[in-house]
Enzyme design. Structure first.
Site, mmCIF file in Angstrom:
data_model
loop_
_atom_site.group_PDB
_atom_site.id
_atom_site.type_symbol
_atom_site.label_atom_id
_atom_site.label_comp_id
_atom_site.label_asym_id
_atom_site.label_seq_id
_atom_site.Cartn_x
_atom_site.Cartn_y
_atom_site.Cartn_z
ATOM 1 C CG HIS A 144 -0.574 4.244 4.488
ATOM 2 N ND1 HIS A 144 -1.378 3.263 5.800
ATOM 3 C CD2 HIS A 144 -0.826 3.302 3.595
ATOM 4 C CE1 HIS A 144 -1.237 2.284 4.604
ATOM 5 N NE2 HIS A 144 -0.967 1.884 4.242
ATOM 6 C CG ASP A 176 -2.158 5.426 8.393
ATOM 7 O OD1 ASP A 176 -1.074 5.038 8.615
ATOM 8 O OD2 ASP A 176 -2.778 5.178 6.922
ATOM 9 C CB SER A 204 -0.679 0.091 1.169
ATOM 10 O OG SER A 204 -0.168 -0.402 2.413
#
Length: 459
Positions: A440, A437, A194
């Site tokens: 990312h 998060d 990702s």
């Protein structure tokens, strides 16, 4: 519990350990460091300037390195290269460095392009620059909801203004028109997890900011494991191949009523490799999925020569998988046709202890890079250096193909402010860290800088 599961489900499984980040992985080895975070990483011109002094910022409680009373004008362009102007090297500089990525560059102060020298693009410092705007936050339709921080409720914009300044040269400003011309009749393929998707979307956003009239056509194959964005006017494509380990992952299955456990075949390349062979520019990465529970524990998970190994240390398995990838590269890639890059490990910032945060969600509401003085504390907690030493060793040992290392690990480590952070508008309260998060990255932000490195090395 339900919210944590939904996060995992909608984000490729990359957040499966958000609530329980990895334990302390021990001290990071310091081999190969090149004067990181010392005043020697300031450019020679600044060192000779009597107006430079270093000290604490009066505006913050943290020990923030700043260059006082100095403003240096450097060439500056918009993302499409059509509006030259000036950009100021701000007083808020964060010096740091790394290894790899030498590029032959013209002297920054020289009008002659013929005067060349080698430059390590990854050794330098972060500089706050008000004029550094690649594209407005929230403006890119290719940025998924996971990475579009503005749509998720994060309204601060100062984090978007930090640009990377190499120590011995200038990083060429991203020029989307020139990049598309360079990609004419070619395929640029990102391979990985990702974080590679983060990079793909960043590249599409950078392209769109300059040439919005060249909207690409999107195609998805193999149950979304392969995504292609095709620019018809240039007959080129920007692609993503989903291969989080680079080697083959055998999913759990049931045969004759017996459950067969998921395993990772360390000596067999991922089945997606059939799509890699004829790409013109390949950008590989792996790392984040190795920190998930099963590979991290290493019990009955790794497989070699058809046999499941009772236990193998994760870092040992990581190196074996990289060597399988390197063998595939040497055997299948034509160096006359394909240019190969390996992007370094992308650090996480779940633990906030190094910068004095005592509660969860280490990157939550962080708006400035990490202070250079806490480098050693970060190394002790995160341990990325050990993983990068493996990457550097394997990449250097490829026999038939030169693989260029995008050594972004350490320069990224200091950007605790640049993560996707959280879906603020969905948080019930500030202690709802299930939605934080720190893995990312926001768009626009750090992924754009990483793509700028790629641009500088292929143009």
């Amino acid at each position: 519990m339900l919210s944590a599961f939904l996060i995992w489900a909608f984000n490729d499984g990359a957040y499966s350990w958000l609530q329980n980040p990895l334990p302390n992985t021990g001290e990071m080895q310091s081999a190969g460091r090149s004067g990181l975070f010392s005043n020697s990483s300031i450019t020679q011109d600044q060192q000779q300037d009597s107006g430079v002094s270093w000290g604490k910022s009066e505006s913050t409680g943290s020990a923030e390195y700043i260059a006082k009373n100095v403003t240096e004008t450097v060439p500056h362009q918009d993302v499409n290269g059509s509006n030259p102007g000036t950009g100021n090297k701000s007083a808020n500089d964060v010096p740091m460095g790394g290894r790899g990525g030498n590029i032959s560059m013209a002297e920054p102060s020289s009008p002659s392009a013929g005067m060349q020298r080698q430059c390590d693009l990854f050794k330098g410092r972060w500089m706050y620059d008000e004029s550094y705007v690649l594209y407005p936050p929230g403006s890119c339709p290719y940025a998924s909801i996971d990475f579009d921080c503005r749509r998720n409720g994060r309204m601060d914009s100062n984090c978007d203004r930090w640009r990377w300044q190499p120590q011995d040269c200038d990083l060429p400003r991203f020029n989307a028109s020139l990049m598309l011309e360079r990609l004419r009749d070619k395929r640029l393929l990102y391979v990985g997890d990702s974080i590679s998707r983060n990079q793909l979307e960043s590249m599409l956003c950078l392209m769109r900011a300059a040439v919005p009239y060249h909207e690409p056509t999107h195609k998805s194959k193999d149950s979304s494991k392969f995504n292609q964005y095709y620019f018809k006017a240039y007959n080129c494509s920007i692609e993503l191949s989903w291969a989080p380990f680079l080697v083959r992952q055998n999913p759990a299955s049931v045969i004759n009523g017996s459950t067969i456990k998921e395993t990772l075949q360390l000596d067999i390349i991922d089945e997606q490799a059939k799509r890699w062979k004829h790409a013109d520019i390949l950008v590989f990465n792996t790392g984040h999925w190795w920190t998930h529970e099963e590979p991290y524990n290493g019990v009955d998970y790794f497989e070699e020569k058809g046999h499941v190994i009772p236990y193998m240390e994760e870092l040992v398995a990581f190196e074996k998988a990289l060597r399988a990838w390197a063998r595939w590269v040497d055997a299948n890639i034509d160096p006359k046709h394909t240019q190969i890059f390996f992007r370094g490990y992308s650090p996480v910032h779940f633990h906030g202890q190094p910068w004095g945060k005592k509660v969860g969600g280490g990157c939550f509401k962080e708006t400035e890079p990490i202070d250079v003085k806490i480098e050693e504390q970060i190394e002790r907690i995160y341990g990325e250096r050990k993983r990068m030493q493996v990457v550097e060793k394997v990449v250097a040992e490829t026999k038939n193909v030169k693989v260029q290392l995008l050594n972004v690990t350490q320069l990224s480590m200091y950007r605790k402010d640049a993560h996707a952070s959280s879906k603020l508008k969905y948080m019930k309260n500030e202690n709802d860290y299930n939605l934080v998060d720190c893995s990312h990255w926001c768009l626009p932000r750090l992924p754009d800088v990483r793509n700028n490195f790629l641009y500088g090395l292929i143009i």
